[in-house]
Design an enzyme around this catalytic site. Structure first.
Site, mmCIF file in Angstrom:
data_model
loop_
_atom_site.group_PDB
_atom_site.id
_atom_site.type_symbol
_atom_site.label_atom_id
_atom_site.label_comp_id
_atom_site.label_asym_id
_atom_site.label_seq_id
_atom_site.Cartn_x
_atom_site.Cartn_y
_atom_site.Cartn_z
ATOM 1 N N CYS A 181 0.791 -1.240 0.000
ATOM 2 C CA CYS A 181 0.000 0.000 0.000
ATOM 3 C C CYS A 181 0.823 1.291 0.000
ATOM 4 O O CYS A 181 0.434 2.249 -0.676
ATOM 5 C CB CYS A 181 -1.025 -0.009 1.130
ATOM 6 S SG CYS A 181 -0.495 -0.741 2.665
ATOM 7 N N ARG A 199 7.814 -10.702 5.183
ATOM 8 C CA ARG A 199 7.500 -10.584 6.605
ATOM 9 C C ARG A 199 8.421 -11.511 7.387
ATOM 10 O O ARG A 199 8.670 -12.645 6.964
ATOM 11 C CB ARG A 199 6.044 -10.986 6.891
ATOM 12 C CG ARG A 199 5.008 -10.327 6.005
ATOM 13 C CD ARG A 199 4.457 -9.054 6.578
ATOM 14 N NE ARG A 199 3.503 -8.439 5.660
ATOM 15 C CZ ARG A 199 2.209 -8.725 5.621
ATOM 16 N NH1 ARG A 199 1.720 -9.622 6.450
ATOM 17 N NH2 ARG A 199 1.412 -8.110 4.758
ATOM 18 N N GLN A 219 0.796 -11.104 -2.884
ATOM 19 C CA GLN A 219 -0.618 -10.777 -2.701
ATOM 20 C C GLN A 219 -1.239 -10.389 -4.039
ATOM 21 O O GLN A 219 -0.604 -9.722 -4.859
ATOM 22 C CB GLN A 219 -0.760 -9.610 -1.727
ATOM 23 C CG GLN A 219 -0.313 -9.926 -0.313
ATOM 24 C CD GLN A 219 -0.382 -8.705 0.578
ATOM 25 O OE1 GLN A 219 0.218 -7.676 0.287
ATOM 26 N NE2 GLN A 219 -1.136 -8.806 1.664
ATOM 27 N N ASP A 268 -3.015 -8.011 -4.851
ATOM 28 C CA ASP A 268 -3.320 -6.786 -4.123
ATOM 29 C C ASP A 268 -3.894 -5.714 -5.035
ATOM 30 O O ASP A 268 -3.596 -5.661 -6.232
ATOM 31 C CB ASP A 268 -2.031 -6.251 -3.492
ATOM 32 C CG ASP A 268 -2.255 -5.672 -2.111
ATOM 33 O OD1 ASP A 268 -3.427 -5.512 -1.725
ATOM 34 O OD2 ASP A 268 -1.263 -5.386 -1.425
ATOM 35 N N HIS A 300 -5.364 -1.362 -4.481
ATOM 36 C CA HIS A 300 -5.763 -0.252 -3.623
ATOM 37 C C HIS A 300 -6.599 0.694 -4.463
ATOM 38 O O HIS A 300 -6.178 1.154 -5.518
ATOM 39 C CB HIS A 300 -4.526 0.422 -3.024
ATOM 40 C CG HIS A 300 -3.777 -0.511 -2.130
ATOM 41 N ND1 HIS A 300 -2.738 -1.288 -2.585
ATOM 42 C CD2 HIS A 300 -3.975 -0.845 -0.828
ATOM 43 C CE1 HIS A 300 -2.307 -2.048 -1.596
ATOM 44 N NE2 HIS A 300 -3.039 -1.799 -0.525
ATOM 45 N N LYS A 331 -11.688 -4.149 8.633
ATOM 46 C CA LYS A 331 -11.666 -4.958 7.419
ATOM 47 C C LYS A 331 -12.784 -5.997 7.442
ATOM 48 O O LYS A 331 -13.368 -6.295 8.492
ATOM 49 C CB LYS A 331 -10.306 -5.635 7.241
ATOM 50 C CG LYS A 331 -9.838 -6.447 8.440
ATOM 51 C CD LYS A 331 -8.445 -7.019 8.190
ATOM 52 C CE LYS A 331 -7.981 -7.848 9.388
ATOM 53 N NZ LYS A 331 -6.753 -8.603 9.123
ATOM 54 N N HIS A 391 -8.362 -1.320 0.537
ATOM 55 C CA HIS A 391 -7.383 -2.376 0.268
ATOM 56 C C HIS A 391 -8.169 -3.654 -0.027
ATOM 57 O O HIS A 391 -9.141 -3.944 0.663
ATOM 58 C CB HIS A 391 -6.507 -2.653 1.491
ATOM 59 C CG HIS A 391 -5.852 -1.456 2.107
ATOM 60 N ND1 HIS A 391 -4.483 -1.346 2.232
ATOM 61 C CD2 HIS A 391 -6.370 -0.333 2.665
ATOM 62 C CE1 HIS A 391 -4.189 -0.207 2.849
ATOM 63 N NE2 HIS A 391 -5.320 0.426 3.121
#
Length: 650
Positions: A339, A368, A386, A388, A390, A474, A520
């Site tokens: 993000c 991570r 991910q 992902d 946004h 979320k 997200h």
């Protein structure tokens, strides 16, 4: 009198000081026999805790998640009580309930070792104690009294926990028999409800999760109110072993790990890479109507990027340490989240209200730091990708955009046969606001936006306090696989905070400057975790459109290898993924080996097939068998693929 409101909205009046058990007894004797704990205004408590004011009350059975947590929490204490009797001088760390049972971290006395060979005697001792039907007694104590009690018992780790973590007015203990533990609860009223236990595994675990501290012994277990439930669980456990994605992934040659490359760093092999790319292409197809703009961002970012986003302060212990370059004061971090990079993409040029929603997508690889003891195949790794995106929107667009993302996630579930799922709204913990960024007003607005979108879509949800991301609430989707295990997959988050921290803005219709809202979303969650769950859900029998090899061509002898290659070339031109198994092995061995690799179709070619331009089809698992032309077979495969992918086009 107090007014008790039940989940269905009905209200009953009771005497002040009424307990959850008394409420259950007033409804029905059967309910009173099966209830294990109760929720009072959202807090799970013991059944004998008095209720002194008007309250919303839920009664939990073992089948409920809160009921299981209570049951397994008490079972962890029962485990500790048994260990105390079996191993004099044993030290206790922490012993919580977890998603599938409980564990306790212990330090046996010098010379003592707890191994799998001890499981049976631990189980026997637990059941012996459970049959005593010992009451579990809650007591509020001062810090000084708690410290004195555990010092007298020689519990070094408990004393450290009291001194470093606890304050007067917040300490409670629970006692059953000769065992007392520090605990917030809740617990069963007595141990007699525990009718069956199983110690499932033993592992090492550092005290407080700190690799610099001593390693304790972590003992895992599970328990049930009926022996039949344990028997059913053991059957599922055996099935889970057969479906283990690490085992199947190796057999199907999808991915690997290498100690030299590093722990928790998966390598996708050619077949796995092709599968992964097909997953990516499916999602691109699903989100095409919504005009996502795909980007590729670097795998690292300047430390200042994550200081601005708040990840450095709130996510530091879960990220890899900063990378220092030879230049003075220059620091980078491996990317823990996509993000912040996408905020920079938004900020690269002025934006107008006409530009919104702006949907920025990326199959972004993040890093991570996970403790080595917590790594597990593809479900817990140190790097993952991910799916992902946004989405930057005006405040009046939040609900409709959130609903669009829900549609995409539900299509994914439909395509892969995840029919049993639930949606969880993960909220901020109002009692621990230091964990989060942003004002109370922003959080309230974000949480309500999710609630309204779910209501609009007719999506049943449950709410979980304390599970929000540090920057916003979320919606998490929990799916149950083919054998009933629960996995967290897709997620959607509403974020008013990061756009403010990055000073993002757009020009509104009245020429004023406003801050966008950021959504997200990741329908798969991550490609690694989704693949692992899909392997275990299907036992490796992927949908035909996704599976790495759709057809294995098996020549009866080497005389027919050339014809087998001719079939493969034809199928390849028709878009069918086929391989030739031309090893010098008997046909029975080839069939068995390709069954193990979960190839959906096998075609056997010999003298007749070669002479007449045919293939003898055999469906995986010893099912349907038929002889047909190459053209008919290719049409059959492609028609099946089209049918499976219809959901993506609807």
């Amino acid at each position: 009198m107090v007014k008790i409101t039940f989940p269905d909205g009905s209200v009953r009046e009771y005497e002040q000081g009424v307990t959850g058990l008394q409420i259950a007894e007033s409804i029905s004797p059967a309910l009173a026999r099966n209830v294990v704990s109760c929720g009072v205004n959202g807090e799970t408590v013991e059944l004998n805790r008095p209720i002194n004011e008007d309250a919303n009350v839920e009664l939990y059975k073992f089948e409920d998640e809160q009921g299981k947590h209570t049951f397994w929490h008490t079972s962890a204490h029962l485990l500790a009580e048994a260990l105390k009797e079996l191993y004099p001088g044993i030290q206790f760390g922490f012993g919580p309930a977890v998603e599938s049972g409980f564990f306790y971290d212990v330090m046996p006395a010098e010379g003592q070792v707890i191994s799998e060979n001890d499981f049976a005697k631990i189980e026997a001792k637990m059941m012996e104690l459970a049959k005593k039907n010992e009451p579990v007694v809650r007591k509020e104590v001062s810090k000084a009294d708690a410290l004195a009690e555990f010092k007298a018992d020689g519990q070094t780790y408990k004393c450290e926990h009291i001194e470093q973590d606890l304050e007067d007015g917040t300490i409670t203990t629970y006692t059953q028999g000769n065992f007392t533990d520090l605990c917030r609860g809740p617990h069963l009223m007595n141990t007699g409800l525990i009718k069956a236990v199983k110690i499932t595994s033993v592992a090492g675990a550092f005290w407080r999760g700190d690799a610099k501290r001593e390693q304790m012994t972590r003992i895992y277990g599970i328990s049930f109110p009926k022996k039949k439930m344990l028997d059913e669980y053991l059957v599922i456990l055996e099935e889970a072993k057969k479906r283990d994605h690490r085992k199947i992934g190796k057999e199907m040659e999808l991915f690997m790990f290498s100690e030299r490359v590093g722990k928790g760093l998966p390598i996708w092999l050619p077949k796995g890479t092709a599968l992964r790319l097909r997953l990516q292409n499916l999602l691109r197809t699903l989100q095409k109507p919504y005009n996502y703009q795909e980007v590729i961002c670097p795998g690292i970012g300047g430390k200042s990027l994550y200081v601005t986003s708040g990840h450095y302060a709130h996510y530091g212990k879960d990220a890899f340490q900063p990378i220092h370059t030879p230049e003075e004061d220059e620091e980078y971090m491996l990317k823990p989240m996509n993000c912040p990079h996408h905020c920079e993409v938004y900020a690269r040029k002025p934006r107008s209200y006409k530009d919104l929603p702006l949907r920025i997508g990326e199959f972004g690889t993040v890093f991570r730091y996970e403790k080595s003891g917590e790594l597990h195949g593809l479900t817990r790794v140190r790097t993952f990708t991910q799916d992902d995106a946004h989405i930057f929107v005006r405040s009046d667009q939040v609900k409709s955009e959130f609903e669009n993302v829900i549609d995409v996630i539900l299509k994914v579930f439909k395509i892969f046969g995840f029919e049993n799922y639930e949606a969880q709204i993960s909220l901020r913990d109002p009692k621990d606001t230091e964990k989060y960024i942003g004002t109370d007003e922003i959080w309230e607005e974000s949480e309500n936006a999710i609630r309204e979108a779910c209501k609009e879509k007719g999506l049943e949800t449950r709410e979980e306090v304390g599970e929000a991301a540090f920057y916003g609430p979320k919606l998490d989707f929990m799916v149950k696989d083919a054998i009933g295990r629960r996995w967290q997959l897709g997620t959607i988050q509403v974020d008013y905070n990061l756009p403010e921290r990055f000073k993002l803005e757009y020009t509104a219709e009245d020429n004023s400057k406003k801050t966008p809202v950021m959504i997200h979303r990741a329908p798969f969650g991550s490609l690694e975790r989704f693949t692992a769950v899909l392997i275990e859900h299907t036992a490796g029998h992927f949908p035909l459109w996704l599976t790495p090899d759709q057809v294995a061509i098996l020549p009866i002898s080497e005389k027919f290898n050339d014809y087998a290659q001719k079939v493969r070339q034809y199928l390849d031109k028709q878009g069918v993924r086929a391989l030739v198994d031309d090893r010098n092995e008997k046909i029975g061995r080839k069939i068995r080996d390709n069954e193990l690799k979960r190839v959906p179709y096998m075609v056997i070619v010999g003298e007749k097939e070669s002479a007449e331009g045919l293939v003898s089809m055999r469906k995986q698992g010893g099912g349907e068998q038929a002889t047909m032309s190459m053209e008919e077979f290719a049409q059959r495969i492609n028609a099946e693929v089209v049918e499976q992918l219809k959901a993506a086009e609807e």
